[in-house]
Design a protein around this motif. Sequence first.
Motif, mmCIF file in Angstrom:
data_model
loop_
_atom_site.group_PDB
_atom_site.id
_atom_site.type_symbol
_atom_site.label_atom_id
_atom_site.label_comp_id
_atom_site.label_asym_id
_atom_site.label_seq_id
_atom_site.Cartn_x
_atom_site.Cartn_y
_atom_site.Cartn_z
ATOM 1 N N ALA A 24 -23.114 -5.493 4.238
ATOM 2 C CA ALA A 24 -22.173 -6.351 3.771
ATOM 3 C C ALA A 24 -22.037 -6.215 2.076
ATOM 4 O O ALA A 24 -22.684 -6.208 1.401
ATOM 5 C CB ALA A 24 -22.560 -7.607 4.094
ATOM 6 N N GLY A 25 -20.618 -6.058 1.696
ATOM 7 C CA GLY A 25 -20.273 -6.114 0.550
ATOM 8 C C GLY A 25 -20.269 -4.464 -0.108
ATOM 9 O O GLY A 25 -19.673 -4.169 -1.283
ATOM 10 N N ARG A 26 -20.437 -3.608 0.975
ATOM 11 C CA ARG A 26 -20.187 -2.116 0.658
ATOM 12 C C ARG A 26 -18.857 -1.793 0.502
ATOM 13 O O ARG A 26 -18.127 -1.866 1.265
ATOM 14 C CB ARG A 26 -21.064 -1.291 1.517
ATOM 15 C CG ARG A 26 -21.086 0.016 1.029
ATOM 16 C CD ARG A 26 -22.097 1.144 1.894
ATOM 17 N NE ARG A 26 -21.535 1.269 3.412
ATOM 18 C CZ ARG A 26 -20.797 1.949 3.806
ATOM 19 N NH1 ARG A 26 -20.259 2.945 3.014
ATOM 20 N NH2 ARG A 26 -20.665 2.073 5.077
ATOM 21 N N LEU A 27 -18.603 -1.159 -0.629
ATOM 22 C CA LEU A 27 -17.152 -0.840 -0.952
ATOM 23 C C LEU A 27 -16.962 0.648 -0.038
ATOM 24 O O LEU A 27 -17.947 1.771 -0.308
ATOM 25 C CB LEU A 27 -17.020 -0.301 -2.510
ATOM 26 C CG LEU A 27 -15.238 0.088 -2.661
ATOM 27 C CD1 LEU A 27 -14.605 -0.968 -2.141
ATOM 28 C CD2 LEU A 27 -15.269 0.691 -4.132
ATOM 29 N N TYR A 47 -13.783 -2.511 2.649
ATOM 30 C CA TYR A 47 -15.013 -2.684 2.342
ATOM 31 C C TYR A 47 -15.780 -3.417 3.635
ATOM 32 O O TYR A 47 -14.915 -3.781 4.713
ATOM 33 C CB TYR A 47 -15.282 -3.774 1.135
ATOM 34 C CG TYR A 47 -14.810 -5.043 1.408
ATOM 35 C CD1 TYR A 47 -15.640 -6.279 1.809
ATOM 36 C CD2 TYR A 47 -13.456 -5.391 1.121
ATOM 37 C CE1 TYR A 47 -15.227 -7.638 2.189
ATOM 38 C CE2 TYR A 47 -12.861 -6.693 1.282
ATOM 39 C CZ TYR A 47 -13.568 -7.760 1.672
ATOM 40 O OH TYR A 47 -13.234 -8.820 2.006
ATOM 41 N N LEU A 48 -17.132 -3.633 3.675
ATOM 42 C CA LEU A 48 -17.752 -3.997 4.855
ATOM 43 C C LEU A 48 -18.070 -5.620 4.490
ATOM 44 O O LEU A 48 -18.510 -6.046 3.276
ATOM 45 C CB LEU A 48 -18.989 -3.309 5.303
ATOM 46 C CG LEU A 48 -18.877 -2.094 5.862
ATOM 47 C CD1 LEU A 48 -20.229 -1.295 6.106
ATOM 48 C CD2 LEU A 48 -18.004 -1.904 7.254
ATOM 49 N N THR A 49 -18.135 -6.438 5.690
ATOM 50 C CA THR A 49 -18.392 -7.728 5.786
ATOM 51 C C THR A 49 -19.214 -7.996 6.878
ATOM 52 O O THR A 49 -19.210 -6.972 7.954
ATOM 53 C CB THR A 49 -17.380 -8.938 5.227
ATOM 54 O OG1 THR A 49 -17.985 -9.939 4.986
ATOM 55 C CG2 THR A 49 -16.357 -8.841 6.484
ATOM 56 N N THR A 50 -19.850 -9.131 7.135
ATOM 57 C CA THR A 50 -20.111 -9.777 8.686
ATOM 58 C C THR A 50 -19.233 -11.197 9.007
ATOM 59 O O THR A 50 -19.104 -11.832 8.106
ATOM 60 C CB THR A 50 -21.653 -10.024 8.654
ATOM 61 O OG1 THR A 50 -22.048 -10.962 7.513
ATOM 62 C CG2 THR A 50 -22.473 -8.841 8.184
ATOM 63 N N ASP A 51 -18.946 -11.210 10.153
ATOM 64 C CA ASP A 51 -18.352 -12.359 10.736
ATOM 65 C C ASP A 51 -19.560 -13.437 10.894
ATOM 66 O O ASP A 51 -20.805 -13.260 10.598
ATOM 67 C CB ASP A 51 -17.529 -12.185 12.024
ATOM 68 C CG ASP A 51 -18.397 -11.789 13.232
ATOM 69 O OD1 ASP A 51 -19.635 -12.042 12.991
ATOM 70 O OD2 ASP A 51 -17.705 -11.049 14.076
ATOM 71 N N ASP A 52 -18.953 -14.625 11.481
ATOM 72 C CA ASP A 52 -20.121 -15.650 11.552
ATOM 73 C C ASP A 52 -21.040 -15.546 12.551
ATOM 74 O O ASP A 52 -21.810 -16.270 12.786
ATOM 75 C CB ASP A 52 -19.362 -16.848 11.867
ATOM 76 C CG ASP A 52 -18.393 -17.044 13.213
ATOM 77 O OD1 ASP A 52 -17.760 -15.836 13.371
ATOM 78 O OD2 ASP A 52 -18.138 -17.737 13.667
ATOM 79 N N VAL A 141 -14.734 -13.303 1.297
ATOM 80 C CA VAL A 141 -14.611 -13.614 0.370
ATOM 81 C C VAL A 141 -15.979 -12.960 -0.661
ATOM 82 O O VAL A 141 -15.603 -12.112 -1.645
ATOM 83 C CB VAL A 141 -14.296 -14.957 -0.113
ATOM 84 C CG1 VAL A 141 -14.148 -15.134 -1.411
ATOM 85 C CG2 VAL A 141 -12.949 -15.152 0.621
ATOM 86 N N LEU A 142 -16.880 -13.658 -0.422
ATOM 87 C CA LEU A 142 -18.147 -12.912 -1.086
ATOM 88 C C LEU A 142 -18.195 -11.280 -1.062
ATOM 89 O O LEU A 142 -18.675 -10.929 -2.139
ATOM 90 C CB LEU A 142 -19.433 -13.864 -0.680
ATOM 91 C CG LEU A 142 -19.434 -15.366 -0.708
ATOM 92 C CD1 LEU A 142 -20.720 -15.888 0.291
ATOM 93 C CD2 LEU A 142 -19.520 -15.734 -2.235
ATOM 94 N N ASP A 143 -18.019 -10.973 0.027
ATOM 95 C CA ASP A 143 -18.220 -9.477 0.032
ATOM 96 C C ASP A 143 -17.193 -8.502 -0.659
ATOM 97 O O ASP A 143 -17.485 -7.776 -1.142
ATOM 98 C CB ASP A 143 -18.672 -8.992 1.412
ATOM 99 C CG ASP A 143 -19.859 -9.471 2.084
ATOM 100 O OD1 ASP A 143 -20.900 -9.351 1.495
ATOM 101 O OD2 ASP A 143 -19.889 -9.748 3.212
#
Length: 371
Positions: A24-27, A47-52, A141-143
Motif C-alpha cells: 500500500a502506498g507504492r507508486l 498507486y496501490l492501496t487497500t480497501d476496508d 488518501v493516506l496511500d
Amino acid sequence: MRKLALTAALLGSALAASPALAQAGRLIAADPMVETPAGTQAWKIRYLTTDDRGRAREVTGVVVAPREAVPARPRPVLAWTHGTWGTAEKCGPSLSPNFFAKTPAIEAVSRGYVVVAPDYIGLGNPGPHPYLVGTATARSVLDAVRAAQAIPAAAAGRRFAVWGESQGGHAALWTGQLAGVEGAGLELVGVAAGAPPTDLAANFRKASDPNAKAFLTALATDSWSSYYGVPLQIGARRTPGIIRRMAANCVVVDSGPKLGTLLGILALRQDLKRTDLGTLPPWSSFVRANSTSPVSRVPVLFAQTQGDPLVAPAVTRAFARRMCANRVRVGWIDLPGKDHATTAKQSAAATLAWIDDRFAGRPAPNQCGRF
C-alpha cells in the motif's frame, strides 16, 4: 473510548499480517501532464492501496507541485479530498478536463505546497466505488500521500494536512480518524472539512432539498449494493432501475440536471418518501459503520453555509460540538447563503490560512462554545 482503542488495536494487528498492506502506498506510474496552471507541474498517478477488507486496489489521482527547483527540504503536502463527481468509473476527477478549475486546493501550490488529489477507489479506476465508505476512502488518501513521495520533482514530504468538501469532507474526517492508526511514516497536522456528511442517518433525514436527498440516496444505495454485495431492493418495483440509470451518470458541477435525471429524481422522491436508510436493513448497518467519529488527535476546521440544502448545518454543528466535548480544538467558518457545492471555494482563503498556521506550528484557535 476504551472500545475505540480496542478496535484500533485489533485493526492494526490484523492489518500488520496483510500482504496487501506491505504494498500500500507504492507508486506504480506518474505520467507528466502537459497543460497545467502557470507555475505548476503535475502528474497523473497510479498507486496501490487497500480497501476496508484488506484487498489490494489500484487507484488513480493527480499530484501537483510548484514548477521550481527541488528545495533543500521536502515540501508540505495538502491532500485534497474531492466532493461528489459520481460513482461510475468514468467519473474520476483526474479524467476531467475541468480538474484544475474544479479543485480549489490548487491555489495552495503557489504557497509552496504539493497538492495530492486521489480519485478514490473505483473512480478513474475499476470499481465498484465505495461511496461514503470511510475506511476504504481514507486509506486511498493516506496511500496517495505516500505515493507522491516517490516523485522526485514533487519533493513531497511526510507532513500533510487534508482538506475536503461534501463527500470529500467525510473523507477528510475519516482520514484524520485513521491517520493515528494507519498513518505510519506520515505526520498529519490538521483536518479541514467543508459541509461534511458526519452522522449519516441524520444527514439522510434532514437534507432540506428533496431532490438532493433523492439523488444522494440513489448514489449511496447503488454504490453500497455493488460494494457490499447486497441486492438493491428498496422503494417500489421500478426504483432499482431508476437508481442504476442515475448512478451511471457523472455529476455535472455548476450545471443543472438533465431532463432524464430530473424525472428520475422526481420518481425517486415519490418512491422513497417513507424510506429511512438509518433504520432500514441492510442499509442501516452501512450508515452506522461509515458515520464519522468525533475523536481527533489534530485540530479540525469546519466550513458550512447557513442554509446548505444537502448537508444540514444543524447536523454538522452538532457533530462539531461532540468533537468539542472530546477536547478537540475546533474551528468554524460560517458562510452566507444556501449553497452546498461551493463551500470550499467560498472558504478557501480562510481555510488555507488556517492550514498555513498548522504547518507553522502555531496554536490552533478553538471556537468551541461559539457556534
